[in-house]
Design an enzyme around this catalytic site. Sequence first.
Site, PDB file in Angstrom:
ATOM      1  N   HIS A 124       0.838  -1.205   0.000  1.00  0.00           N
ATOM      2  CA  HIS A 124       0.000   0.000   0.000  1.00  0.00           C
ATOM      3  C   HIS A 124       0.872   1.254   0.000  1.00  0.00           C
ATOM      4  O   HIS A 124       0.598   2.211  -0.721  1.00  0.00           O
ATOM      5  CB  HIS A 124      -0.900  -0.037   1.236  1.00  0.00           C
ATOM      6  CG  HIS A 124      -1.849   1.109   1.343  1.00  0.00           C
ATOM      7  ND1 HIS A 124      -2.904   1.291   0.481  1.00  0.00           N
ATOM      8  CD2 HIS A 124      -1.903   2.145   2.217  1.00  0.00           C
ATOM      9  CE1 HIS A 124      -3.584   2.382   0.823  1.00  0.00           C
ATOM     10  NE2 HIS A 124      -2.988   2.918   1.866  1.00  0.00           N
ATOM     11  N   PHE A 125       1.902   1.257   0.827  1.00  0.00           N
ATOM     12  CA  PHE A 125       2.890   2.339   0.835  1.00  0.00           C
ATOM     13  C   PHE A 125       4.077   1.872  -0.015  1.00  0.00           C
ATOM     14  O   PHE A 125       5.087   1.401   0.502  1.00  0.00           O
ATOM     15  CB  PHE A 125       3.324   2.675   2.259  1.00  0.00           C
ATOM     16  CG  PHE A 125       2.201   3.186   3.129  1.00  0.00           C
ATOM     17  CD1 PHE A 125       1.778   4.500   3.044  1.00  0.00           C
ATOM     18  CD2 PHE A 125       1.560   2.341   4.016  1.00  0.00           C
ATOM     19  CE1 PHE A 125       0.739   4.967   3.842  1.00  0.00           C
ATOM     20  CE2 PHE A 125       0.525   2.800   4.816  1.00  0.00           C
ATOM     21  CZ  PHE A 125       0.116   4.130   4.728  1.00  0.00           C
TER      22      PHE A 125
END
Length: 319
Positions: free
Chosen positions: A291-292
């Site tokens: 996600h990051f």
Amino acid sequence: MKKALLATGAALALTAGAATAQTSPSTSATTTFHTVTVDGVKVFYREAGPKDAPAILLLHGYPSSSAMFATLIPLLADRYHLVAPDYPGFGLSDAPPPSQFSYTFEHLTKVVDEFTQTLGLKRYVLYEQDYGGPIGMRLTLAHPERVRAIIVQNAVAHEDGLGPAWAPRRAFWKDRAAYEDQVIGPFVSLAGTRMRHLGSSPTLDRYDPNAWLAEYAHLSQPGQRQIQSDLFYDYQSNVAAYPAWDAWLREHRTPLLVVWGRFDPSFDVAEAQAYRRDVPDAEVHVLDAGHFALDEKVDEIAGLIRSFLARTSDRTSKQ
């Protein structure tokens, strides 16, 4: 004697070569840290690069802050003016209680809009990650003349990105009282904060635990649960706005780069390709990251951004 001189000369040459070898700049050599008051709220931000260079406005996700861009900023600061604010309620910006500040995406966008005007950012590239997507799209529709290009990194603008995990979240939007503990409890927990970073990545040793420990410490502060509950309850306004955002993208065909971490537990990877329905010539890269995505692929993403913006600049100059 001659051999000794030659050896000395060779050693000096090696020393000189080492001294002039190119290295990536450190954060301390590039980034400065500031606070500015916007509409009565102190907004913290990071800044780097020449102020007369093309600007990139970096919009962070949940539950992060401008800190998520700390490793990316030095890799772009030689050529771009980078500005990364913390939204109210996040990072080192003020977090007024919900009784004094309305935590909606529309309100956060208003603060970021006024922030850019305070700094004199009249034209910029948007980097949108997670919550940065709905804030960035609202900015884009409000001020299309400001946006040179858009970089999307695991931010959703289509239903494609909302997979089965969003079923209880949709139920929360319909009946907040009945589903708040079920949804918001894990949302602000240490386990949930950790999982947002790791997802299904097979290379867990590449992740710095301080990232999610710092985020969890922030979420554990008094008032944060209510702040984040209010804001996530308003996330339904983003879903309702998807058709308008998609129509705008189809009409304007703003240069678009999508860099997507495939191991994201929050958003479905199908979202990466969904952007091509609106902007057929969008540049889409699905990376082995979460996600990051900057956690694992900061160097690759920096390279993709530099190449994309160089081509965008060339194309714009010919129009």
